[in-house]
Design an enzyme around this catalytic site. Structure first.
Site, PDB file in Angstrom:
ATOM      1  N   SER A  26      35.966  42.839  89.040  1.00  0.00           N
ATOM      2  CA  SER A  26      35.968  42.315  90.409  1.00  0.00           C
ATOM      3  C   SER A  26      35.854  43.420  91.449  1.00  0.00           C
ATOM      4  O   SER A  26      35.420  43.188  92.572  1.00  0.00           O
ATOM      5  CB  SER A  26      37.254  41.516  90.656  1.00  0.00           C
ATOM      6  OG  SER A  26      38.396  42.333  90.415  1.00  0.00           O
ATOM      7  N   HIS A  27      36.261  44.657  91.054  1.00  0.00           N
ATOM      8  CA  HIS A  27      36.270  45.761  92.024  1.00  0.00           C
ATOM      9  C   HIS A  27      35.062  46.684  91.909  1.00  0.00           C
ATOM     10  O   HIS A  27      34.731  47.383  92.869  1.00  0.00           O
ATOM     11  CB  HIS A  27      37.539  46.599  91.862  1.00  0.00           C
ATOM     12  CG  HIS A  27      38.801  45.805  91.928  1.00  0.00           C
ATOM     13  ND1 HIS A  27      38.968  44.755  92.806  1.00  0.00           N
ATOM     14  CD2 HIS A  27      39.957  45.884  91.214  1.00  0.00           C
ATOM     15  CE1 HIS A  27      40.172  44.236  92.635  1.00  0.00           C
ATOM     16  NE2 HIS A  27      40.777  44.891  91.678  1.00  0.00           N
ATOM     17  N   LYS A  44      31.897  55.075  88.136  1.00  0.00           N
ATOM     18  CA  LYS A  44      32.394  53.817  88.699  1.00  0.00           C
ATOM     19  C   LYS A  44      31.929  53.662  90.135  1.00  0.00           C
ATOM     20  O   LYS A  44      32.152  54.541  90.972  1.00  0.00           O
ATOM     21  CB  LYS A  44      33.921  53.798  88.637  1.00  0.00           C
ATOM     22  CG  LYS A  44      34.555  52.463  88.995  1.00  0.00           C
ATOM     23  CD  LYS A  44      36.041  52.485  88.675  1.00  0.00           C
ATOM     24  CE  LYS A  44      36.664  51.115  88.813  1.00  0.00           C
ATOM     25  NZ  LYS A  44      38.099  51.112  88.424  1.00  0.00           N
ATOM     26  N   ASP A 145      48.764  46.690  87.936  1.00  0.00           N
ATOM     27  CA  ASP A 145      47.797  45.878  87.185  1.00  0.00           C
ATOM     28  C   ASP A 145      47.718  46.318  85.719  1.00  0.00           C
ATOM     29  O   ASP A 145      46.626  46.468  85.163  1.00  0.00           O
ATOM     30  CB  ASP A 145      46.425  45.937  87.848  1.00  0.00           C
ATOM     31  CG  ASP A 145      45.528  44.765  87.458  1.00  0.00           C
ATOM     32  OD1 ASP A 145      46.068  43.743  86.989  1.00  0.00           O
ATOM     33  OD2 ASP A 145      44.301  44.858  87.615  1.00  0.00           O
TER      34      ASP A 145
END
Length: 328
Positions: A26-27, A44, A145
């Protein structure tokens, strides 16, 4: 922290082509790349959707968190950063070639088999050490998380904790109650999220301890944190129910035969996992306490294994003596 050249990363990923894409969340998106010096890395980038929304706060936060701590062998470390052509942050990370814990436990990788009990014990200790390192850092870091999808394996099958997009850096532990402005809302993943973490001021290291406890139950049971085919669907509620019925060992993954020398340590790990997911935060251990206990379990595994081997050898000798005696 090293600043990589935009051109080098574009060339290494063939302009971020789909053939280099190895992960998506999602990120952000993760690309595998080989730099000019031959080093394989993971790059990333913020997801296209977040870029359009001009919300790259998660990846910016991850860069801030990882640049504030020293490299650690239990984390997926950042090697450097870059700004892409749009000015958005790009992270250059260590490449983890050994897969993802979630996939390993739930056999989503073709040809894979459930991990042995020895490997499960080893990865549990490594994950605990990763969380302990964050909680003992100065400033203190709360991951927020911790889940099986955020635990990766390196080329030597060592577990590493990844994804610091939701992590919070706290310079003064006593100021947690004043974090309402700097931490927007409680964050995490359903199934792993601490039920006690209902408002920003409820943020504490005990939230990570709860999430770690869920992962530990997942490692031991081989079942998902939330499974609608199970009653209760929550791994925490299901495990607590079995414990209350004195059936705690039924939590263990039945796909893999458990060696005799592992049984005592795994039972202790289950009890520890229950303490971590206790609804009473005060009863949850610190991660330093968790690591200390798990290291003791490791010693007990070796001692029990030695006892088992001695007993096997003794039985062999007795059997040999018996055969010799009846052949005279």
């Amino acid at each position: 922290m090293k600043e990589f050249k935009h051109e080098e990363l574009v060339e290494a990923t063939h302009n971020y082509s789909k053939s280099h894409l190895i992960g998506k969340g999602s990120h952000g998106c993760i690309y595998k790349a080989t730099l000019k010096k031959g080093q394989t890395v993971a790059i990333k980038t913020p997801s296209l959707g977040l870029c359009k929304l001009q919300d790259t706060s998660k990846i910016e936060n991850e860069a801030h968190i990882l640049s504030s701590i020293s490299r650690n062998r239990f984390l997926v470390n950042m090697l450097g950063t870059n700004r892409n052509s749009s000015g958005h942050m790009v992270l250059v990370m260590e490449h983890m070639s050994g897969g993802v814990l979630h996939d390993l436990l739930h056999l989503t990788t073709p040809g894979s088999s459930p991990p042995s009990w020895c490997r499960r014990a080893k990865m549990a200790i490594q994950i605990a050490r990763a969380v302990e390192f964050l909680h003992e850092s100065k400033p203190l870091i709360i991951h927020r998380d911790i889940k099986s999808e955020n635990i990766l394996f390196d080329s030597k099958s060592n577990a590493r904790l990844a994804d610091f997009g939701l992590a919070v850096c706290i310079s003064n532990y006593d100021s947690l109650s004043q974090l309402v402005d700097s931490v927007s809302l409680p964050a995490g993943t359903i199934g792993y999220l601490d039920p006690s973490y209902t408002t920003p001021c409820k943020l504490s290291t005990k939230n990570d301890v709860f999430s770690f406890g869920v992962v530990l139950l997942e490692i031991i049971s081989g079942t998902k944190a939330i499974d609608v085919s199970r009653a209760p669907a929550s791994i925490v509620e299901w495990s607590i129910q079995l414990k209350e019925e004195n059936r705690i060992m039924e939590i263990c993954d039945r796909r893999v035969n458990m060696p005799q020398h592992m049984k005592c340590a795994i039972r202790h790990m289950l009890v520890l996992a229950m303490q971590c997911v206790s609804s009473d935060e005060e009863l949850r251990p610190s991660m330093t306490e968790v690591v200390t206990k798990m290291e003791r379990f490791k010693v007990s595994i070796w001692l029990d294994m030695i006892k088992c081997l001695v007993n096997i050898q003794r039985r062999k000798k007795d059997r040999f003596k018996y055969v010799q005696h009846h052949h005279r």
